[in-house]
Design a protein around this motif. Structure first.
Motif, PDB file in Angstrom:
ATOM      1  N   ILE A 162       0.844  -1.196   0.000  1.00 18.69           N
ATOM      2  CA  ILE A 162       0.000   0.000   0.000  1.00 18.69           C
ATOM      3  C   ILE A 162       0.878   1.245   0.000  1.00 18.69           C
ATOM      4  CG2 ILE A 162      -1.745   1.281   1.297  1.00 18.69           C
ATOM      5  CD1 ILE A 162      -2.679  -1.319   2.477  1.00 18.69           C
ATOM      6  N   VAL A 163       1.887   1.217   0.878  1.00 19.40           N
ATOM      7  CA  VAL A 163       2.774   2.367   0.991  1.00 19.40           C
ATOM      8  C   VAL A 163       3.511   2.579  -0.318  1.00 19.40           C
ATOM      9  CG1 VAL A 163       4.655   3.353   2.338  1.00 19.40           C
ATOM     10  CG2 VAL A 163       3.058   1.780   3.420  1.00 19.40           C
ATOM     11  N   GLU A 164       3.988   1.474  -0.915  1.00 17.96           N
ATOM     12  CA  GLU A 164       4.743   1.598  -2.162  1.00 17.96           C
ATOM     13  C   GLU A 164       3.868   2.101  -3.294  1.00 17.96           C
ATOM     14  OE1 GLU A 164       6.685  -2.162  -2.277  1.00 17.96           O
ATOM     15  OE2 GLU A 164       8.328  -1.398  -1.039  1.00 17.96           O
ATOM     16  N   ALA A 165       2.626   1.635  -3.329  1.00 16.97           N
ATOM     17  CA  ALA A 165       1.696   2.097  -4.362  1.00 16.97           C
ATOM     18  C   ALA A 165       1.467   3.596  -4.225  1.00 16.97           C
ATOM     19  CB  ALA A 165       0.366   1.352  -4.239  1.00 16.97           C
ATOM     20  N   ALA A 166       1.330   4.052  -2.975  1.00 17.16           N
ATOM     21  CA  ALA A 166       1.120   5.478  -2.733  1.00 17.16           C
ATOM     22  C   ALA A 166       2.326   6.270  -3.216  1.00 17.16           C
ATOM     23  CB  ALA A 166       0.871   5.736  -1.248  1.00 17.16           C
ATOM     24  N   ARG A 167       3.540   5.706  -3.001  1.00 19.52           N
ATOM     25  CA  ARG A 167       4.755   6.390  -3.443  1.00 19.52           C
ATOM     26  C   ARG A 167       4.780   6.522  -4.954  1.00 19.52           C
ATOM     27  NH1 ARG A 167       8.639   3.146   0.452  1.00 19.52           N
ATOM     28  NH2 ARG A 167       8.260   4.378   2.319  1.00 19.52           N
ATOM     29  N   VAL A 168       4.404   5.435  -5.625  1.00 23.10           N
ATOM     30  CA  VAL A 168       4.382   5.447  -7.091  1.00 23.10           C
ATOM     31  C   VAL A 168       3.427   6.533  -7.584  1.00 23.10           C
ATOM     32  CG1 VAL A 168       3.709   4.125  -9.125  1.00 23.10           C
ATOM     33  CG2 VAL A 168       5.030   3.047  -7.301  1.00 23.10           C
ATOM     34  N   ASP A 169       2.311   6.682  -6.866  1.00 23.57           N
ATOM     35  CA  ASP A 169       1.350   7.711  -7.248  1.00 23.57           C
ATOM     36  C   ASP A 169       1.788   9.108  -6.836  1.00 23.57           C
ATOM     37  OD1 ASP A 169      -0.160   5.805  -8.336  1.00 23.57           O
ATOM     38  OD2 ASP A 169      -1.624   5.666  -6.717  1.00 23.57           O
ATOM     39  N   GLY A 170       2.965   9.212  -6.244  1.00 23.29           N
ATOM     40  CA  GLY A 170       3.517  10.523  -5.941  1.00 23.29           C
ATOM     41  C   GLY A 170       3.092  11.107  -4.619  1.00 23.29           C
ATOM     42  N   SER A 171       2.616  10.261  -3.721  1.00 23.77           N
ATOM     43  CA  SER A 171       2.212  10.770  -2.415  1.00 23.77           C
ATOM     44  C   SER A 171       3.429  10.873  -1.506  1.00 23.77           C
ATOM     45  CB  SER A 171       1.170   9.822  -1.810  1.00 23.77           C
ATOM     46  OG  SER A 171       1.058  10.022  -0.438  1.00 23.77           O
ATOM     47  N   GLY A 172       3.554  11.996  -0.795  1.00 27.61           N
ATOM     48  CA  GLY A 172       4.641  12.164   0.171  1.00 27.61           C
ATOM     49  C   GLY A 172       4.423  11.265   1.361  1.00 27.61           C
ATOM     50  N   GLU A 173       5.474  11.065   2.169  1.00 26.47           N
ATOM     51  CA  GLU A 173       5.367  10.116   3.278  1.00 26.47           C
ATOM     52  C   GLU A 173       4.329  10.552   4.311  1.00 26.47           C
ATOM     53  OE1 GLU A 173       7.159   7.082   3.358  1.00 26.47           O
ATOM     54  OE2 GLU A 173       7.335   7.800   1.302  1.00 26.47           O
ATOM     55  N   PHE A 174       4.304  11.853   4.627  1.00 31.10           N
ATOM     56  CA  PHE A 174       3.339  12.340   5.615  1.00 31.10           C
ATOM     57  C   PHE A 174       1.920  12.231   5.091  1.00 31.10           C
ATOM     58  CE2 PHE A 174       6.880  14.191   7.891  1.00 31.10           C
ATOM     59  CZ  PHE A 174       6.448  14.053   9.206  1.00 31.10           C
ATOM     60  N   LYS A 175       1.782  12.561   3.798  1.00 31.49           N
ATOM     61  CA  LYS A 175       0.462  12.496   3.182  1.00 31.49           C
ATOM     62  C   LYS A 175      -0.030  11.049   3.177  1.00 31.49           C
ATOM     63  CE  LYS A 175      -1.938  14.181  -0.850  1.00 31.49           C
ATOM     64  NZ  LYS A 175      -1.749  14.457  -2.274  1.00 31.49           N
ATOM     65  N   THR A 176       0.865  10.119   2.867  1.00 31.70           N
ATOM     66  CA  THR A 176       0.486   8.708   2.885  1.00 31.70           C
ATOM     67  C   THR A 176      -0.022   8.322   4.258  1.00 31.70           C
ATOM     68  OG1 THR A 176       2.263   8.294   1.334  1.00 31.70           O
ATOM     69  CG2 THR A 176       1.308   6.377   2.405  1.00 31.70           C
ATOM     70  N   PHE A 177       0.712   8.764   5.284  1.00 30.18           N
ATOM     71  CA  PHE A 177       0.296   8.408   6.644  1.00 30.18           C
ATOM     72  C   PHE A 177      -1.064   9.005   6.982  1.00 30.18           C
ATOM     73  CE2 PHE A 177       0.004   9.558  11.142  1.00 30.18           C
ATOM     74  CZ  PHE A 177       0.005   8.289  11.673  1.00 30.18           C
ATOM     75  N   ASN A 178      -1.215  10.307   6.731  1.00 33.46           N
ATOM     76  CA  ASN A 178      -2.449  10.991   7.134  1.00 33.46           C
ATOM     77  C   ASN A 178      -3.665  10.528   6.348  1.00 33.46           C
ATOM     78  OD1 ASN A 178      -1.357  12.564   9.167  1.00 33.46           O
ATOM     79  ND2 ASN A 178      -0.651  14.106   7.704  1.00 33.46           N
ATOM     80  N   ARG A 179      -3.465  10.307   5.031  1.00 34.39           N
ATOM     81  CA  ARG A 179      -4.617  10.049   4.175  1.00 34.39           C
ATOM     82  C   ARG A 179      -4.938   8.565   4.044  1.00 34.39           C
ATOM     83  NH1 ARG A 179      -5.259  14.234   0.471  1.00 34.39           N
ATOM     84  NH2 ARG A 179      -5.345  16.176   1.625  1.00 34.39           N
ATOM     85  N   ILE A 180      -3.915   7.737   4.133  1.00 34.54           N
ATOM     86  CA  ILE A 180      -4.155   6.312   3.848  1.00 34.54           C
ATOM     87  C   ILE A 180      -3.997   5.443   5.093  1.00 34.54           C
ATOM     88  CG2 ILE A 180      -3.393   4.334   2.476  1.00 34.54           C
ATOM     89  CD1 ILE A 180      -2.447   6.453   0.400  1.00 34.54           C
ATOM     90  N   ILE A 181      -2.872   5.611   5.806  1.00 34.09           N
ATOM     91  CA  ILE A 181      -2.591   4.701   6.915  1.00 34.09           C
ATOM     92  C   ILE A 181      -3.484   4.978   8.114  1.00 34.09           C
ATOM     93  CG2 ILE A 181      -0.788   3.798   8.406  1.00 34.09           C
ATOM     94  CD1 ILE A 181      -0.363   3.308   5.405  1.00 34.09           C
ATOM     95  N   LEU A 182      -3.613   6.264   8.472  1.00 32.42           N
ATOM     96  CA  LEU A 182      -4.412   6.602   9.653  1.00 32.42           C
ATOM     97  C   LEU A 182      -5.855   6.098   9.524  1.00 32.42           C
ATOM     98  CD1 LEU A 182      -3.630   7.898  12.297  1.00 32.42           C
ATOM     99  CD2 LEU A 182      -4.430  10.089  11.442  1.00 32.42           C
ATOM    100  N   PRO A 183      -6.511   6.327   8.368  1.00 33.98           N
ATOM    101  CA  PRO A 183      -7.861   5.749   8.226  1.00 33.98           C
ATOM    102  C   PRO A 183      -7.865   4.221   8.343  1.00 33.98           C
ATOM    103  CG  PRO A 183      -7.503   7.407   6.547  1.00 33.98           C
ATOM    104  CD  PRO A 183      -6.196   7.231   7.239  1.00 33.98           C
ATOM    105  N   LEU A 184      -6.799   3.576   7.848  1.00 32.60           N
ATOM    106  CA  LEU A 184      -6.723   2.109   7.970  1.00 32.60           C
ATOM    107  C   LEU A 184      -6.609   1.683   9.432  1.00 32.60           C
ATOM    108  CD1 LEU A 184      -4.246   0.889   5.199  1.00 32.60           C
ATOM    109  CD2 LEU A 184      -6.678   0.388   5.422  1.00 32.60           C
ATOM    110  N   MET A 185      -6.016   2.558  10.235  1.00 33.77           N
ATOM    111  CA  MET A 185      -5.774   2.202  11.640  1.00 33.77           C
ATOM    112  C   MET A 185      -6.968   2.519  12.542  1.00 33.77           C
ATOM    113  SD  MET A 185      -1.895   3.542  12.128  1.00 33.77           S
ATOM    114  CE  MET A 185      -1.663   2.924  13.787  1.00 33.77           C
ATOM    115  N   MET A 186      -8.052   3.007  11.953  1.00 39.51           N
ATOM    116  CA  MET A 186      -9.175   3.496  12.758  1.00 39.51           C
ATOM    117  C   MET A 186      -9.664   2.544  13.863  1.00 39.51           C
ATOM    118  SD  MET A 186     -10.159   6.385  13.076  1.00 39.51           S
ATOM    119  CE  MET A 186      -9.275   7.793  12.503  1.00 39.51           C
ATOM    120  N   PRO A 187      -9.792   1.239  13.605  1.00 43.33           N
ATOM    121  CA  PRO A 187     -10.256   0.364  14.692  1.00 43.33           C
ATOM    122  C   PRO A 187      -9.331   0.435  15.921  1.00 43.33           C
ATOM    123  CG  PRO A 187     -10.271  -0.813  12.615  1.00 43.33           C
ATOM    124  CD  PRO A 187      -9.620   0.499  12.346  1.00 43.33           C
TER     125      PRO A 187
END
Lengths: 284, 323
Positions: A175-200
């Motif tokens: 997931i992280v690597e895919a986000a990188r390929v799409d040009g997402s910065g590391e912080f943006k990846t965390f805030n937009r993708i990882i944090l929502p995944l961690m919601m439970p």
């Protein structure tokens, strides 16, 4: 053979009856003190002294009036506790998730030492540093401020530990690597993708952080000396004072008011809270 | 290792930086500061420059050898923890065995868990004041119950007796925490591989055998966790005894945390003594945690590792010889 089998079921039935009796007894033991508290909050002091009753009476408003007349301000206390607990909770879950993500995703030299360090920090009792903490806060004029009760929440080792375990089990690096390929910065990846995944995980830890901060007595008792800054638990300590000595009705009223919000939250969220305790405990 | 040759490892440092910074400022610095204060003569409300005493260990010596109150507080803390932890873990294990036994199939488990955990969520201060009001003398709810059941002729002054007061404090702790311990243990049992239980059943193990031979050994990590968290919690016990009886009667429910609080913040401003007491508490916590880890360490894993090492060594030696 048949006789034996019957015997077995009979013993099991007896066992089960005993188990149910014990469980019901324990459940009553859990409820009864709080039940007495709520009932007595509606009874006059004279009624309370005349004996036990499990049915409410009619003196709720007069108890409340006596309580509020004597420097007990539950609304202010509620607000103060709420500000502190919610800010501390947000800081705890955000920065712990961030640290856990850093710990799981990246390959850095100090990764293992940092994890060991977190395990050690978890064992430090908070009271061990209280004197130095108080002196430090006194020097920078932060006593009677909410900041020393909120900012330390950024470093919550137990929550980092929990989040790490959760991420190890759920995060796939693709997931992280895919986000990188799409040009997402590391912080943006965390805030937009990882944090929502961690919601439970975030939700269960948020509940516990909130309750722990809400129930904290030691630090607010040391740091807050102005009445208008008091949190709920500090206010409870006022009920032990001489001013309420004979006003049993209003003492129960005060206790009921400090417990009520937690009861509401608990019965709304009890399923998640129980699941959270279970999850939090099973650390391998 | 990573494609495109971009090195992301610096983000490991960046993402953990807020944690480290907050820890350094709000935990490590205060701990070191506390340790330093323990060696000084810092007293009184007005801050003075830090002055290390000529005899730096004086505060520690005074506390450990001359201060009756401090020694009492250590003993009380230990006593209150043991008296609440043993019944707590026993009852939690018993409930766990009942709730996870598929053959018994206890109904309404969810409701029981919700109710038994409930006391844990309510502010400890509220519970302490509540209990002190419940045990009120001469007329309080508990005295009423005793009277109704015919257990006593005259009202009992529960909170005047040292043993009873200690017993009630330990009971409150037990009552607040056994539900929590039980839920953790139940979750632990759920995590055990069901095949283990099945094979035990096939081998004809009864309930007791299954519990002692399979459930308990598999729960070791979780028991370790429970033991340590409970121990650290017990060592810092404050809210309940403080608001229940403020340490009385006759210091019988005075805990170490209350001693520290009393020395520094209740009008006497003996910061140096309180700091020294904090450090003693810190050292005890470290020793106890270390001890528990050592005792509960995975002996089998250690032996396996050793055996593996020996095997490798001899293999190497063999290889060398062959060459």
């Amino acid at each position: 053979m048949d006789h034996n089998y019957k015997n077995g079921t009979v013993t099991r039935k007896i066992n089960k009856t005993i188990i149910y009796i014990v469980c019901i007894f324990l459940a009553v033991l859990s409820i009864l003190p709080f039940w007495i508290m709520f009932v007595n909050a509606t009874r006059s002091t004279a009624e309370i002294q005349s004996g036990l009753s499990l049915l409410p009476s009619t003196h709720m408003m007069s108890n409340l009036r006596v309580l509020l007349d004597k420097s007990f301000d539950p609304i202010q206390g509620f607000l103060n506790s709420f500000i502190i607990s919610s800010s501390a909770t947000i800081l705890t879950v955000y920065f712990s998730s961030l640290a856990a993500y850093g710990l799981v995703t990246y390959d850095w030299k100090l990764r293992k030492p940092f994890f060991t360090f977190i395990l050690c920090v978890m064992m430090i009792p908070s009271q061990a540093s209280a004197i130095g903490f108080y002196q430090f806060m006194y020097k920078i004029h932060w006593t009677n401020s909410f900041l020393p009760l909120i900012l330390p929440a950024i470093a919550a080792p137990a929550v980092v530990f929990f989040m790490r375990q959760y991420l190890l089990a759920t995060l796939s690096i693709e997931i992280v690597e895919a986000a990188r390929v799409d040009g997402s910065g590391e912080f943006k990846t965390f805030n937009r993708i990882i944090l929502p995944l961690m919601m439970p995980a975030v939700a269960t830890q948020a509940i516990f952080a909130f309750v722990a901060n809400w129930n904290n007595l030691f630090m607010p008792l040391i740091l807050l000396t102005q009445k208008e800054k008091y949190t709920m638990p500090v206010m409870v300590s006022l009920l032990r004072g001489d001013i309420y000595k004979t006003e049993f009705g209003s003492i129960y009223m005060g206790l009921a008011l400090t417990a009520l919000p937690l009861f509401v939250v608990y019965f709304l969220l009890s399923r998640y809270i129980i699941a959270g305790v279970a999850l939090g405990g099973v650390k391998e | 290792m990573r494609r495109k040759g971009v090195n992301y490892s610096k983000f490991g440092y960046i993402f953990t930086f807020p944690f480290v910074l907050a820890f350094l400022i709000f935990s490590l610095y205060p701990i070191l500061y506390t340790a330093v204060i323990g060696f000084t003569d810092m007293q009184g409300l007005i801050p003075k420059p830090i002055h290390i005493m000529d005899n730096p260990f004086q505060n520690f010596k005074d506390l450990l050898f001359d201060n009756v109150s401090f020694r009492k507080s250590l003993i009380n803390t230990g006593l209150l923890w043991i008296v609440n932890f043993i019944p707590q873990i026993v009852l939690a294990l018993l409930l766990t065995a009942w709730f996870t036994n598929k053959r018994l199939n206890i109904k309404g488990q969810g409701a029981f868990k919700v109710l038994l955990y409930m006391p844990n969520i309510i502010t400890a201060g509220t519970i302490a004041v509540l209990f002190s009001t419940l045990f009120a003398y001469p007329m309080g709810p508990i005295n009423s119950i005793f009277d109704m059941l015919g257990w006593s002729d005259a009202p009992i002054f529960f909170l005047q007796d040292k043993t009873t007061a200690r017993g009630i404090v330990a009971f409150i702790q037990f009552w607040m925490w056994y539900g929590n311990t039980m839920i953790i243990l139940v979750a632990g049992v759920m995590g055990i591989n069901p095949a283990l239980f099945e094979s035990a059943a096939i081998d004809g193990a009864n309930g007791f055998q299954t519990f002692f031979r399979i459930t308990l050994p598999s729960l070791r990590t979780i028991l370790l966790f429970t033991l340590i968290t409970s121990m650290i919690g017990g060592l810092t016990m404050f809210d309940i005894p403080q608001l229940f009886l403020a340490g009385g009667p006759d210091d019988s429910t005075l805990t170490t945390s209350m001693f520290i609080y009393g020395q520094a913040f209740k009008g006497s401003y003996m910061y140096n003594r309180a700091a020294a007491a904090s450090m003693i508490m810190f050292v005890i916590a470290a020793i106890l945690s270390g001890l528990v880890f050592y005792l509960m360490r995975d002996r089998d894993a250690g032996r396996m590792k050793k055996a593996e090492k020996n095997f490798k060594k001899s293999a190497k030696a063999a290889a060398v010889r062959e060459v």
